[in-house]
Design a protein around this motif. Structure first.
Motif, PDB file in Angstrom:
ATOM      1  N   GLU A 144      -8.355 -11.134 -16.488  1.00 33.01           N
ATOM      2  CA  GLU A 144      -9.077 -10.566 -16.180  1.00 33.01           C
ATOM      3  C   GLU A 144      -8.518  -9.516 -14.435  1.00 33.01           C
ATOM      4  O   GLU A 144      -7.816  -9.722 -14.072  1.00 33.01           O
ATOM      5  CB  GLU A 144     -10.656 -11.177 -15.316  1.00 33.01           C
ATOM      6  N   VAL A 145      -9.763  -8.328 -14.333  1.00 33.86           N
ATOM      7  CA  VAL A 145      -9.671  -7.332 -13.444  1.00 33.86           C
ATOM      8  C   VAL A 145      -9.812  -7.963 -12.084  1.00 33.86           C
ATOM      9  O   VAL A 145     -11.022  -8.124 -12.464  1.00 33.86           O
ATOM     10  CB  VAL A 145      -9.569  -6.089 -13.758  1.00 33.86           C
ATOM     11  N   PHE A 146      -9.565  -8.418 -10.811  1.00 27.84           N
ATOM     12  CA  PHE A 146     -10.003  -8.195  -9.953  1.00 27.84           C
ATOM     13  C   PHE A 146      -9.627  -7.035  -8.397  1.00 27.84           C
ATOM     14  O   PHE A 146      -8.640  -6.797  -8.281  1.00 27.84           O
ATOM     15  CB  PHE A 146      -9.651  -9.895  -9.136  1.00 27.84           C
ATOM     16  N   THR A 147     -10.680  -6.159  -8.650  1.00 27.22           N
ATOM     17  CA  THR A 147     -10.474  -5.860  -7.220  1.00 27.22           C
ATOM     18  C   THR A 147     -11.037  -6.555  -5.925  1.00 27.22           C
ATOM     19  O   THR A 147     -10.897  -6.778  -5.861  1.00 27.22           O
ATOM     20  CB  THR A 147     -11.490  -4.520  -7.460  1.00 27.22           C
ATOM     21  N   LEU A 148      -9.951  -5.631  -4.336  1.00 28.00           N
ATOM     22  CA  LEU A 148     -10.213  -5.860  -3.617  1.00 28.00           C
ATOM     23  C   LEU A 148     -12.488  -6.003  -3.268  1.00 28.00           C
ATOM     24  O   LEU A 148     -12.406  -7.263  -2.839  1.00 28.00           O
ATOM     25  CB  LEU A 148     -10.076  -5.039  -2.521  1.00 28.00           C
ATOM     26  N   GLN A 149     -13.052  -4.949  -4.218  1.00 31.50           N
ATOM     27  CA  GLN A 149     -14.414  -5.605  -3.552  1.00 31.50           C
ATOM     28  C   GLN A 149     -14.895  -6.362  -4.500  1.00 31.50           C
ATOM     29  O   GLN A 149     -15.262  -7.210  -4.494  1.00 31.50           O
ATOM     30  CB  GLN A 149     -14.858  -4.177  -4.702  1.00 31.50           C
ATOM     31  N   ASP A 150     -14.047  -6.896  -5.649  1.00 36.16           N
ATOM     32  CA  ASP A 150     -14.572  -8.348  -6.951  1.00 36.16           C
ATOM     33  C   ASP A 150     -14.105  -9.319  -5.884  1.00 36.16           C
ATOM     34  O   ASP A 150     -15.087 -10.375  -6.117  1.00 36.16           O
ATOM     35  CB  ASP A 150     -13.609  -7.654  -7.895  1.00 36.16           C
ATOM     36  N   ILE A 151     -13.096  -9.013  -5.305  1.00 43.77           N
ATOM     37  CA  ILE A 151     -12.488 -11.040  -4.662  1.00 43.77           C
ATOM     38  C   ILE A 151     -14.038 -11.164  -4.068  1.00 43.77           C
ATOM     39  O   ILE A 151     -13.976 -12.145  -3.454  1.00 43.77           O
ATOM     40  CB  ILE A 151     -11.200 -10.626  -4.072  1.00 43.77           C
ATOM     41  N   GLU A 152     -13.840  -9.982  -2.666  1.00 48.98           N
ATOM     42  CA  GLU A 152     -14.507 -10.234  -1.642  1.00 48.98           C
ATOM     43  C   GLU A 152     -16.264 -10.453  -1.808  1.00 48.98           C
ATOM     44  O   GLU A 152     -16.563 -11.474  -1.779  1.00 48.98           O
ATOM     45  CB  GLU A 152     -14.341  -9.101  -0.389  1.00 48.98           C
ATOM     46  N   ASN A 153     -16.505  -9.730  -2.698  1.00 46.55           N
ATOM     47  CA  ASN A 153     -18.107  -9.134  -2.994  1.00 46.55           C
ATOM     48  C   ASN A 153     -18.896 -10.667  -4.283  1.00 46.55           C
ATOM     49  O   ASN A 153     -19.277 -11.305  -4.223  1.00 46.55           O
ATOM     50  CB  ASN A 153     -18.631  -8.461  -2.544  1.00 46.55           C
ATOM     51  N   GLY A 154     -17.381 -10.243  -4.537  1.00 49.38           N
ATOM     52  CA  GLY A 154     -17.630 -11.303  -6.434  1.00 49.38           C
ATOM     53  C   GLY A 154     -18.000 -12.054  -5.967  1.00 49.38           C
ATOM     54  O   GLY A 154     -18.687 -13.414  -6.802  1.00 49.38           O
ATOM     55  N   VAL A 155     -16.335 -12.344  -5.940  1.00 56.07           N
ATOM     56  CA  VAL A 155     -15.232 -14.157  -5.465  1.00 56.07           C
ATOM     57  C   VAL A 155     -16.064 -14.961  -4.795  1.00 56.07           C
ATOM     58  O   VAL A 155     -17.253 -15.880  -4.778  1.00 56.07           O
ATOM     59  CB  VAL A 155     -14.416 -14.770  -6.063  1.00 56.07           C
ATOM     60  N   LEU A 156     -15.492 -14.603  -3.319  1.00 54.18           N
ATOM     61  CA  LEU A 156     -16.573 -15.218  -1.850  1.00 54.18           C
ATOM     62  C   LEU A 156     -17.818 -15.228  -1.264  1.00 54.18           C
ATOM     63  O   LEU A 156     -18.167 -15.766  -0.804  1.00 54.18           O
ATOM     64  CB  LEU A 156     -14.577 -14.419  -1.376  1.00 54.18           C
ATOM     65  N   ARG A 157     -18.020 -13.908  -1.642  1.00 53.37           N
ATOM     66  CA  ARG A 157     -19.538 -13.896  -1.932  1.00 53.37           C
ATOM     67  C   ARG A 157     -20.383 -14.309  -2.636  1.00 53.37           C
ATOM     68  O   ARG A 157     -21.820 -14.218  -2.120  1.00 53.37           O
ATOM     69  CB  ARG A 157     -19.790 -12.912  -0.528  1.00 53.37           C
ATOM     70  N   GLY A 158     -20.179 -14.807  -3.174  1.00 46.27           N
ATOM     71  CA  GLY A 158     -21.208 -15.425  -4.343  1.00 46.27           C
ATOM     72  C   GLY A 158     -21.538 -14.026  -5.189  1.00 46.27           C
ATOM     73  O   GLY A 158     -22.799 -15.095  -5.726  1.00 46.27           O
ATOM     74  N   ASN A 159     -21.082 -13.211  -5.503  1.00 46.77           N
ATOM     75  CA  ASN A 159     -22.012 -12.079  -6.157  1.00 46.77           C
ATOM     76  C   ASN A 159     -22.864 -11.034  -5.019  1.00 46.77           C
ATOM     77  O   ASN A 159     -23.676 -11.328  -5.706  1.00 46.77           O
ATOM     78  CB  ASN A 159     -21.625 -12.643  -7.582  1.00 46.77           C
ATOM     79  N   ARG A 160     -22.329 -10.788  -4.029  1.00 52.84           N
ATOM     80  CA  ARG A 160     -23.653 -10.263  -3.526  1.00 52.84           C
ATOM     81  C   ARG A 160     -23.047  -8.831  -3.383  1.00 52.84           C
ATOM     82  O   ARG A 160     -21.714  -9.173  -3.566  1.00 52.84           O
ATOM     83  CB  ARG A 160     -23.549 -11.193  -2.336  1.00 52.84           C
ATOM     84  N   LYS A 161     -24.202  -7.872  -3.242  1.00 53.52           N
ATOM     85  CA  LYS A 161     -23.789  -6.628  -3.359  1.00 53.52           C
ATOM     86  C   LYS A 161     -22.317  -6.670  -1.350  1.00 53.52           C
ATOM     87  O   LYS A 161     -23.051  -6.824  -0.172  1.00 53.52           O
ATOM     88  CB  LYS A 161     -25.114  -5.266  -2.938  1.00 53.52           C
ATOM     89  N   GLY A 162     -21.563  -5.757  -1.655  1.00 56.93           N
ATOM     90  CA  GLY A 162     -20.848  -4.981  -0.357  1.00 56.93           C
ATOM     91  C   GLY A 162     -21.803  -4.112  -0.086  1.00 56.93           C
ATOM     92  O   GLY A 162     -22.846  -2.956   0.043  1.00 56.93           O
ATOM     93  N   ILE A 163     -20.550  -4.179   1.444  1.00 58.79           N
ATOM     94  CA  ILE A 163     -21.615  -2.612   2.181  1.00 58.79           C
ATOM     95  C   ILE A 163     -21.561  -1.340   1.273  1.00 58.79           C
ATOM     96  O   ILE A 163     -20.572  -0.615   0.566  1.00 58.79           O
ATOM     97  CB  ILE A 163     -20.434  -2.749   3.137  1.00 58.79           C
ATOM     98  N   ALA A 164     -22.648  -0.471   1.503  1.00 58.12           N
ATOM     99  CA  ALA A 164     -22.715   0.072   0.528  1.00 58.12           C
ATOM    100  C   ALA A 164     -22.149   0.172  -0.622  1.00 58.12           C
ATOM    101  O   ALA A 164     -22.395   1.949  -1.203  1.00 58.12           O
ATOM    102  CB  ALA A 164     -21.780   1.276   0.639  1.00 58.12           C
ATOM    103  N   GLN A 165     -22.652  -0.967  -1.410  1.00 48.51           N
ATOM    104  CA  GLN A 165     -22.634  -0.461  -2.184  1.00 48.51           C
ATOM    105  C   GLN A 165     -24.544  -0.763  -3.132  1.00 48.51           C
ATOM    106  O   GLN A 165     -24.828  -1.371  -2.583  1.00 48.51           O
ATOM    107  CB  GLN A 165     -22.186  -2.233  -2.783  1.00 48.51           C
ATOM    108  N   LEU A 166     -24.690  -0.576  -4.251  1.00 56.80           N
ATOM    109  CA  LEU A 166     -25.857  -0.297  -4.814  1.00 56.80           C
ATOM    110  C   LEU A 166     -25.831  -1.502  -6.295  1.00 56.80           C
ATOM    111  O   LEU A 166     -26.920  -2.360  -5.408  1.00 56.80           O
ATOM    112  CB  LEU A 166     -26.388   0.693  -5.809  1.00 56.80           C
ATOM    113  N   LEU A 167     -24.611  -1.939  -6.277  1.00 51.12           N
ATOM    114  CA  LEU A 167     -25.430  -2.919  -7.560  1.00 51.12           C
ATOM    115  C   LEU A 167     -24.082  -4.519  -6.877  1.00 51.12           C
ATOM    116  O   LEU A 167     -23.015  -4.087  -5.929  1.00 51.12           O
ATOM    117  CB  LEU A 167     -24.060  -2.459  -8.905  1.00 51.12           C
ATOM    118  N   LYS A 168     -24.493  -5.691  -7.423  1.00 51.72           N
ATOM    119  CA  LYS A 168     -23.448  -6.393  -7.550  1.00 51.72           C
ATOM    120  C   LYS A 168     -22.012  -5.976  -8.235  1.00 51.72           C
ATOM    121  O   LYS A 168     -22.036  -5.524  -8.867  1.00 51.72           O
ATOM    122  CB  LYS A 168     -24.071  -7.783  -7.901  1.00 51.72           C
ATOM    123  N   PRO A 169     -20.726  -6.990  -7.762  1.00 53.24           N
ATOM    124  CA  PRO A 169     -20.055  -6.888  -8.195  1.00 53.24           C
ATOM    125  C   PRO A 169     -19.800  -7.171  -9.926  1.00 53.24           C
ATOM    126  O   PRO A 169     -18.977  -6.809 -10.457  1.00 53.24           O
ATOM    127  CB  PRO A 169     -19.743  -7.512  -7.866  1.00 53.24           C
TER     128      PRO A 169
END
Length: 327
Positions: free
Chosen positions: A215-240
């Motif tokens: 699977e493809v994991f971007t930096l946003q995916d790793i930080e906000n998707g995996v390590l933050r339990g799938n929460r919206k990132g800064i200035a992000q409208l949707l969960k990863p």
């Protein structure tokens, strides 16, 4: 490199390609049986693909072999009668690999996620020690890009596509993705250069990625998707990750606030770059938090004004630290 799983007498060989859902299902089934799975990626080697077609009479993947016994693809594996499967498992567990078993192309013996993370961690530690500034906050990217150690890192990073993420413990997942995130940031800067404006920064963190476990994991995916339990990132409208995204399976059950003292995105306000191990990861992260807060960038106490100024990290990620704008 070592086979995944415990050492057994024989071997199950799975010929596959990255991102193949049938391949992933087959590997999950085999690993649940605690079998040593040797995955061979045929996506970049036409000769291996042609050889496999000739041996099996099929051009589809996966193609699965228990020692020298070809059973077909994932559908055939799932349809095996219990007694048939039991006999095959016993054969792999008890009988050594026969001389007529299919040879595995050099370089295709996979390693586990923990082993790979450790190997990448050791290389990153070497690169850090050679090219990190005295304060631990910046890297000499130009010198690093010419290093033989960096070349070896790039070669090893390719194996991320073969790791099995679902088998990782909570602690292993934390250490693995923190290390991979910090390494990917540096890798991205070396390849693409340092972003100089907000738009470049947005593209960098949303497009720079590794192929991990198919699977493809971007930096946003790793930080906000995996390590933050799938929460919206800064200035992000949707969960990863959407509810049907397979990557959601590897996300932590809830945000881990201590990661903010471990992830380094290259900004001056970021914590120093370190590497982490699964053994004692929480203690390591707490230590990183203490070091960060003891620095001037982390916490400033003005006894005259009776004020405490904290890093902007606490504002950006206040939801993780117990506060939210939600009513």
């Amino acid at each position: 490199m070592a086979l995944s799983g415990n050492h057994k007498a024989g071997r199950v060989t799975v010929f596959s390609v990255p991102g193949c859902s049938q391949c992933l299902q087959a590997k999950a089934t085999l690993q649940a049986l605690n079998l040593p799975v040797c995955e061979v990626d045929v996506s970049h080697d036409a000769a291996v693909q042609a050889w496999l077609d000739k041996m099996t009479g099929s051009s589809t993947v996966p193609q699965i072999f228990f020692n020298n016994v070809h059973i077909g693809g994932n559908e055939s594996l799932q349809k095996l009668a219990p007694k048939e499967l039991e006999a095959l498992v016993r054969m792999v567990n008890e009988k050594p690999l026969p001389p007529d078993a299919l040879p595995v192309p050099a370089g295709n013996i996979p390693i586990t996620a923990s082993e790979l993370s450790e190997a990448l961690r050791n290389l990153i530690m070497k690169l850090y020690s050679d090219h990190l500034s005295a304060d631990g906050k910046s890297v000499d990217y130009s010198a690093m890009s010419k290093s033989s150690c960096y070349e070896r890192y790039c070669e090893l990073a390719v194996y991320l596509q073969r790791v099995e993420l679902l088998s990782l413990t909570h602690e292993e997942r934390l250490a693995f993705f923190i290390n991979v995130y910090n390494a990917l940031v540096i890798h991205g800067y070396l390849r693409l250069g340092f972003p100089t404006n907000m738009w470049q920064r947005y593209r960098f963190f949303n497009y720079v990625s590794y192929l991990i476990g198919g699977e493809v994991f971007t930096l946003q995916d790793i930080e906000n998707g995996v390590l933050r339990g799938n929460r919206k990132g800064i200035a992000q409208l949707l969960k990863p990750f959407s509810k049907t995204d397979p990557r959601l399976q590897v996300a932590l059950p809830e945000a881990e606030p201590l990661i903010h003292f471990a992830l380094n995105c290259g900004a001056k306000a970021c914590p120093p770059i370190r590497t982490y191990t699964s053994n004692g990861i929480v203690r390591q992260l707490r230590t990183a938090a203490e070091v960060f807060l003891e620095a001037d960038d982390g916490c400033i106490v003005d006894s005259v004004k009776r004020e405490v100024k904290l890093s902007k990290i606490f504002k950006w990620y206040k939801e993780d630290f117990g506060d939210t704008d939600e009513k």
